[in-house]
Design a protein around this motif. Sequence first.
Motif, PDB file in Angstrom:
ATOM      1  N   UNK A  27       0.830  -1.207   0.000  1.00  0.00           N
ATOM      2  CA  UNK A  27       0.000   0.000   0.000  1.00  0.00           C
ATOM      3  C   UNK A  27       0.864   1.255   0.000  1.00  0.00           C
ATOM      4  N   UNK A  28       1.922   1.249   0.800  1.00  0.00           N
ATOM      5  CA  UNK A  28       2.808   2.419   0.852  1.00  0.00           C
ATOM      6  C   UNK A  28       3.514   2.624  -0.481  1.00  0.00           C
ATOM      7  N   UNK A  29       3.884   1.535  -1.136  1.00  0.00           N
ATOM      8  CA  UNK A  29       4.556   1.657  -2.427  1.00  0.00           C
ATOM      9  C   UNK A  29       3.592   2.192  -3.493  1.00  0.00           C
ATOM     10  N   UNK A  30       2.356   1.705  -3.470  1.00  0.00           N
ATOM     11  CA  UNK A  30       1.363   2.133  -4.462  1.00  0.00           C
ATOM     12  C   UNK A  30       0.839   3.543  -4.158  1.00  0.00           C
ATOM     13  N   UNK A  31       0.686   3.861  -2.880  1.00  0.00           N
ATOM     14  CA  UNK A  31       0.121   5.150  -2.465  1.00  0.00           C
ATOM     15  C   UNK A  31       1.077   5.818  -1.477  1.00  0.00           C
TER      16      UNK A  31
END
Length: 371
Positions: A27-31
Motif C-alpha cells: 500500500x505504501x509503495x502504491x500510495x
Amino acid sequence: MAGWNFVVTGGGTGGHIYPALAIARGLKRRLPQAQVFYLGTAEGLEARLVPEEGLPFYAIKGAGLKRRLTLGNMRALLRAFQGLLAAYRLLGQLSPRVVVGTGGYVAGPVVLAAWLRRLPVLIHEQNAFPGLTNRWLARLAQVTALTFPEAARFLHSRGEVVVTGLPVREEILQVSREEARVHLGLGSEDRLLVSFGGSRGASSLNRAVKELVRHYSGRQGVYLCHATGEAHYASWIRELEAEGVRLAANIRIYPYFRRIADFLGAADLAICRAGAATLAELTCLGCPSILVPYPYATGRHQEYNARALAEQGAAVVIADSELTGARLLSEVERLLTVPEELLRMAQAAKAMGKPEALDLLVDLVIRLAGS
C-alpha cells in the motif's frame, strides 16, 4: 489520494504478521502519501517486527481462547472486550478507509470494531484450513482473500471470496535459477536437494536426512544442502561424527539458510514442512517438494496445505509419524531416477504459484477504499 489511511492487523506468529507487513508495504509503495497503521498486542511478535518496518504501531489487549470453558477463557474474553473497546476508539481516531486482517486473535477485536464502525474490511487467510479467527471474521468482511481455494469450503463468508495467493518475499520473485546454481557451484547436470525444517529446525527431518547424507556423501552429480536449525546444528554434527558418517564436498550443512532464495531457486527438489509461506515460495519458483507437515500445527492446517499441493501433483506428502530415513531416501531416489516425474511436479507447482499475490491484494484494498 493524500489523506487515505489504512489499518492492518494480525499477530501472534510470523504466519499472520508477515502477510500483514507485506500488504502494508504494498500500500505504501502504491500510495506513497497514504498512512498505514498497525494494531497488534504488546506481547506478540508484531510488537518487535512492526516498529522495525517503520510503521506506526498501536498495542491493544487480546488473548487466545481454548476450545473448552476454563477460567483462562473468562480472562481471555475480558481482554478481548478491552481490546474491542480500544480498537473501536483507535479506529475513530485513525479514520481508516479499509481495515485489513490477516488472522491471529488480535484480529478479532479489531475487525469487529471495524464492522461496528461500518468500515470496509478485507481479511486474508494463509492456510488451506482457515484459523478459528478468520472462520468467524469471514462473516463480517466485504472481501475474504485466500491463499488456497480449498479454504473456501470452511468459510461462511457473506462477502466476496477471491483467491489471491500469499505475498512472497521480493528476493524469491527476483531470484534467477541460473545465477543461483552458479553461486552454489553447481553444474548444469547436477541435482540439488534442499532440506530444512524452518528457522528452528525440525528434529524428525534432521533424523531422516541423516540417511540421505550417508547415501549421497561423495556421490557424483547429487548435492545436498541441509539446514538443521541453529539449536540443533552442533549436536547434529556431533551425532554424524559419532556414527562415522563422512561429509564429502557435495554435502553442505548449515544452521540455517541466510539467503534461502538462492537455495530454493537452484533446487531440483525441496524437503520441508508445509507452512503457507514456504509453499507460496515453492510454487512461485516451480520447485517440486517432499512435504512433512508439522503434526502439531493448529487445526492440522499444515496437513491441509500439503494435501492441496499433492492433489495437484506438485508434491509428495509423508506424515511426520511415518517419516524415517529409509522412507525419505526411497522417495528421493524414486524422483531422481524419474526426471519426467520431477518435471511434471515442477510444472504443477509453477501452475499453482501466485507471484502477483501482493498486487492482487493491494488492488482489492484500494477498490474497497474507493467504494
